[in-house]
Design a protein around this motif. Structure first.
Motif, short mmCIF file in Angstrom:
data_model
loop_
_atom_site.label_atom_id
_atom_site.label_comp_id
_atom_site.label_asym_id
_atom_site.label_seq_id
_atom_site.Cartn_x
_atom_site.Cartn_y
_atom_site.Cartn_z
N PHE A 32 13.48 100.10 7.15
CA PHE A 32 14.69 100.92 7.11
C PHE A 32 14.24 102.28 6.56
N HIS A 34 15.82 105.70 4.97
CA HIS A 34 16.96 106.49 4.51
C HIS A 34 16.49 107.91 4.23
N GLU A 45 21.50 108.16 -2.02
CA GLU A 45 22.24 108.64 -0.84
C GLU A 45 23.74 108.75 -1.06
N TRP A 46 24.22 108.29 -2.21
CA TRP A 46 25.64 108.41 -2.52
C TRP A 46 25.93 109.62 -3.42
N HIS A 93 24.01 109.69 7.71
CA HIS A 93 24.52 108.84 6.64
C HIS A 93 25.92 109.30 6.25
N HIS A 94 26.48 108.72 5.18
CA HIS A 94 27.86 109.05 4.82
C HIS A 94 28.08 110.55 4.61
N TYR A 135 20.76 103.89 12.82
CA TYR A 135 21.83 103.63 11.86
C TYR A 135 22.89 104.70 12.05
N TRP A 181 23.01 100.29 14.43
CA TRP A 181 23.19 99.71 13.09
C TRP A 181 24.33 100.46 12.38
N ASP A 183 27.38 101.27 9.68
CA ASP A 183 27.55 101.07 8.24
C ASP A 183 28.93 101.55 7.78
N VAL A 184 29.45 100.90 6.80
CA VAL A 184 30.67 101.21 6.03
C VAL A 184 31.87 101.62 6.88
N ARG A 215 28.74 95.65 11.10
CA ARG A 215 29.45 96.55 10.18
C ARG A 215 30.42 97.52 10.86
N GLU A 226 23.28 92.37 2.17
CA GLU A 226 22.65 93.55 1.56
C GLU A 226 22.24 93.26 0.12
N CYS A 239 18.96 93.41 4.28
CA CYS A 239 18.38 94.73 4.01
C CYS A 239 18.27 94.89 2.51
N TRP A 247 19.05 103.73 -2.05
CA TRP A 247 18.42 103.77 -0.72
C TRP A 247 17.78 105.13 -0.44
#
Ligand code: GLC
Length: 435
Positions: A32, A34, A45-46, A93-94, A135, A181, A183-184, A215, A226, A239, A247
């Motif tokens: 993976f 990130h 990553e958040w 990503h987010h 992803y 893939w 996510d969220v 997801r 996860e 993962c 991540w």
């Protein structure tokens, strides 16, 4: 636009699942990756959400986004050398920043620095013969409708179109893609609000062989536990991160002490193998896209080990489950036909002796998986006894020694007994427990 009922869609995907999932069920190990603007902050990553950056503040990071030449190639080269069969990149990503030349999202790497990282990644996967996973986040901290869409029908229509357009680009412009893939699935909780059935049905038309994870608020092709290993009845992939901290990139020197060792990576891989699943292990490139040396140092021995011991994990395996351990210091995986067992020894016996209880049939051969060198053994009752083993751990790469135990036919097995004395004098000639 075409629409399909959930029932029909799930029937349709079920019909082709075995064929589409065939490679995934044998691959066992993926990497993976990130990578995004968040790498620059070094707080995972958040960061944007955790540290409450406004959209405008956070956007500034795009100005300094400067991945070094060839970084995607380095990720894929490492993935290959680690023994992984596939790689999954966070294309967006987010934070909402697209790592490709998107026509629907101008907040992207091409506009920031003239680079299409997805293209570079896809090319590198092909160069190193890795299956390609993209992803894609449903949650988005940049698009103005991404949170309004929970309650505002017009915002939802716009946002769903945006999500579909992004993924359409990914699945149209880069040739064959193997995994989508998701996510969220925030802020909506169910697949109806996300219109996942129709979107996924349309996306699948672009890549009919693709596999999709669970997801987008639908089970789809495989589960994604996860941070923990959990075998389910469906196909699954755990993962996890190396450091178990985050991540995205975090200062290497300070995060390295939290990272699991090569040995522990193999242990996770074993647990996934004997549970019939895969391990998707994360790497977190630094702001310039380079891979922290500590990560490389942990992964390379895994690849070196797999190169000579890969039979213990790759391919169709029997779901032996962790309960079928050979003994506390040695774990088991087995080929689908149960004629070949692999014994992953974590702690080597200094007294030269290993005993595996519960086998009612004698193996025809036991050898070191890495070298093929035969090992002397004798069978005593329902015990297989290996004696005169070398005093030093045979595996010099990671210290995990794999043995191969071959049977004429799938052996009858009683596992270990809770009450060993109970079996004293028992005639097992008719068997006790079949696999
Ligand atoms: C989570 C996190 C995310 C990470 C992902 C990986 O759901 O939100 O940051 O990318 O898991 O599985």
């Amino acid at each position: 636009m075409e629409y399909i009922s959930r029932y029909d869609y799930e029937q349709m995907t079920a019909e082709t699942r075995d064929e589409r999932m065939a490679w995934f069920r044998e691959a066992r190990f993926g990497i993976f990756i990130h990578y995004g603007l968040y790498a620059q902050l070094g707080t995972g990553e958040w960061s944007q959400a955790n540290e409450n950056y406004t959209r405008e503040e956070y956007e500034q990071l795009a100005k300094d986004f400067s991945p070094k030449e060839g970084c995607a190639r380095e990720w894929c080269e490492l993935a290959k050398k680690s023994g992984a069969k596939y790689a999954v990149l966070t294309t967006r990503h987010h934070e909402g920043f697209s790592l490709w030349d998107s026509k629907v999202n101008p907040y992207n790497s091409y506009n920031a620095c003239g680079r299409d990282i997805v293209r570079e990644f896809v090319d590198a996967c092909r160069e190193f013969d890795l299956k390609i996973g993209l992803y894609t986040s449903l949650m988005d901290w940049h698009h103005p409708d991404s949170w309004k869409c929970a309650n505002d029908p017009e915002a939802r229509a716009r946002f769903l179109k945006y999500i579909e357009d992004l993924n359409t680009e990914l699945l149209t412009n880069y040739g064959k893609i193997d995994i989508l893939w998701y996510d969220v699935s925030c802020p909506m909780g169910n697949c109806e609000s996300w219109d996942s059935v129709n979107r996924n049905a349309r996306l699948r038309k672009l890549q009919p062989h693709i596999i999709i994870n669970n997801r987008s608020a639908m089970p789809e092709d495989f589960d994604t536990p996860e941070g923990h290993i959990h075998a389910s009845d469906r196909d699954w992939e755990t993962c996890n991160t190396l450091t178990r901290l985050g991540w995205g990139y975090i200062d290497e020197e300070q995060s390295a002490p939290f990272a699991i060792s090569s040995k522990q990576i193999l242990r996770d891989l074993h647990l996934c193998t004997c549970g019939g699943g895969n391990l998707l292990l994360n790497i977190a490139p630094a702001p310039d896209g380079s891979i922290p040396k500590d990560t490389v140092d942990r992964l390379l021995p895994v690849g070196e080990w797999l190169q000579i011991n890969g039979d213990a994990t790759y391919g169709q395996k029997f779901r032996t489950g962790p309960v079928y351990s050979a003994n506390t210091l040695t774990a088991v995986s087995a080929d689908k036909d149960l004629k070949t067992f692999y014994l992953w020894n974590w702690v080597w016996p200094k007294n030269g002796k290993l005993i595996f209880g519960g086998y009612l049939d004698s193996p025809k051969k036991i050898s070191f998986l890495a070298t093929g060198e035969e090992i002397k053994f004798r069978v005593d009752g329902h015990r297989i006894i290996l004696e005169d083993l070398p005093a030093e751990v045979p595996d010099k790469i990671t210290g995990v020694t794999a043995l191969k135990m071959e049977f004429e036919n799938a052996p009858r097995h009683i596992f270990r007994s809770y009450y060993p004395q109970m079996h004293q004098g028992t005639d097992f000639s008719e068997g006790y427990h079949k696999w």
